[in-house]
Design an enzyme around this catalytic site. Structure first.
Site, PDB file in Angstrom:
ATOM      1  N   ASP A 142      -5.576  -4.967   6.109  1.00  0.00           N
ATOM      2  CA  ASP A 142      -6.795  -4.510   5.456  1.00  0.00           C
ATOM      3  C   ASP A 142      -7.751  -5.676   5.240  1.00  0.00           C
ATOM      4  OD1 ASP A 142      -8.610  -2.878   4.218  1.00  0.00           O
ATOM      5  OD2 ASP A 142      -7.472  -2.650   2.366  1.00  0.00           O
TER       6      ASP A 142
ATOM      7  N   ASP B 228      -2.578 -17.058   5.690  1.00  0.00           N
ATOM      8  CA  ASP B 228      -3.581 -17.957   5.144  1.00  0.00           C
ATOM      9  C   ASP B 228      -4.135 -18.884   6.224  1.00  0.00           C
ATOM     10  OD1 ASP B 228      -0.996 -18.948   5.210  1.00  0.00           O
ATOM     11  OD2 ASP B 228      -1.204 -20.193   3.431  1.00  0.00           O
TER      12      ASP B 228
ATOM     13  N   TYR C  78       0.813  -1.218   0.000  1.00  0.00           N
ATOM     14  CA  TYR C  78       0.000   0.000   0.000  1.00  0.00           C
ATOM     15  C   TYR C  78       0.854   1.278   0.000  1.00  0.00           C
ATOM     16  CZ  TYR C  78      -4.496  -2.350   0.744  1.00  0.00           C
ATOM     17  OH  TYR C  78      -5.646  -3.096   0.617  1.00  0.00           O
TER      18      TYR C  78
END
Length: 360
Positions: free
Chosen positions: A249, A225, A124
């Protein structure tokens, strides 16, 4: 005493939920001086940019802001104002609590998680190279010389910086938050088994900082994950999660799903002596001006702001009033009803007023 706060109403439903939060904050009896500024699509029309300099100046001056959602175009258009604000003001820590509220439909009933997201770097950071551009081809050629893996010439490239400085800072923030708020455990989330240098650095710094809190706060780490699965299966195993920007996020939205959705998910972006408080959800422009959307996330972001200001009693009162209105289920928006077409659902303003009534 009164607090000077920059108010950024935002786009779409932003002005409506921001006004609801403002009304509820004022109903606590705490005094505020609001300095309203505009950012996003409205600012483009007036200033030619979605983030005018006067907005940044206002927040730097007041040191605190309450911000409604601002639209981020997908794929094209201007870059995220939300990300730009965090980077320009060095709001390095994104704080997103996810706590179950009785009366909100969910498959879970006892969620109490806190997501701490590094805000300034990772993918980001916005260091991108567009497919087909001369500088992109140059970068690909350089990368091909530096390492053996092939990169297609038709690729777009994003850079993922993870630094010692930013990682130490966010880890200390997470552990200090845990101590201050009597949390028991901090879990660092990563993908260091694949990204051994970037996420590997994040993990190694996490382990180093964790040693400073040994005996005070329990520490663990988890692959992102695997965490996604474990949060669905055993959310009670986790407490405070600290993550790089992109994972933070995504996982914060997952955790919002555990408690019933983004409509009740508050957020804070915090730097050194400066902070901006905002709902996690987006601007939902199709509902703009309809007095229809749930203001809870924005109101609870106001609760986070009160706690940041040290107004704990007012924060508790506003949070409890909000939870009571939702639990009662009478003066709530359509998404908080048993059926979304329930004709007894009230609007944004009416729900905010019901919360205010419990504060008077």
């Amino acid at each position: 005493m009164s607090y000077k706060v920059t108010l950024i109403p935002g786009d779409g439903i932003g002005p409506e939920v921001a006004q609801a939060a403002r009304q509820c904050l004022e109903a606590t009896g705490i005094r505020f001086e609001w300095e309203e500024v505009i950012a996003g699509s409205l600012a483009i029309k007036e200033f030619g940019t979605p983030l005018p300099e006067y907005v940044l100046k206002s927040v730097r001056k007041n040191r605190i802001a309450l911000k409604g959602p601002i639209i981020t175009p997908i794929g094209t258009g201007f870059r995220s104002v939300n990300v730009a604000l965090r980077q320009e003001l060095n709001l390095f820590a994104c704080l997103r609590p996810a706590k179950s509220i009785p009366g909100v439909k969910s498959s879970y009933s006892n969620i109490d998680l806190v997501i701490v997201r590094e805000n300034t770097e990772d993918l980001y950071a916005g260091i991108e190279f567009e497919e087909g551009k001369e500088e992109t081809i140059q970068l690909i050629n350089i990368l091909q010389k530096l390492q053996p893996k092939k990169i297609r010439k038709c690729s777009a490239i994003s850079i993922k910086p993870i630094s010692v400085t930013a990682t130490e800072r966010i880890m200390k923030f997470a552990f200090e938050y845990a101590l201050k708020n009597k949390r028991e455990k901090v879990t660092a989330v990563h993908k260091a088994n694949i990204m051994k240098f970037s996420d590997g650095l994040f993990l190694s710094i996490a382990r180093k900082i964790a040693k400073q809190y040994a005996g005070k706060i329990e520490f663990s780490d988890c692959l992102v994950d695997n965490l996604s699965m474990q949060l669905v299966k055993n959310p009670e195993d986790f407490d405070v999660l600290v993550l790089p920007n992109l994972y933070g996020d995504i996982i914060s939205d997952l955790c919002a799903g555990l408690i019933g959705g983004l409509g009740i998910a508050p957020g804070a972006n915090i730097g050194n002596g400066i902070a901006c408080f905002e709902a996690v959800h987006g601007s939902a422009p199709k509902y703009s001006g309809l007095n229809k959307v749930n203001p809870t996330a924005m109101i609870l972001s106001g609760v986070l702001m009160l706690r940041y200001l040290g107004e704990e009693k007012a924060a508790v009162r506003l949070e409890e009033a909000t939870r009571q209105v939702i639990a009662q289920g009478k003066f709530v928006t359509y998404d908080l009803k048993e059926r979304r077409d329930d004709p007894t659902a009230v609007g944004t303003r009416e729900m905010a007023e019901a919360i205010c009534e419990r504060l008077r």
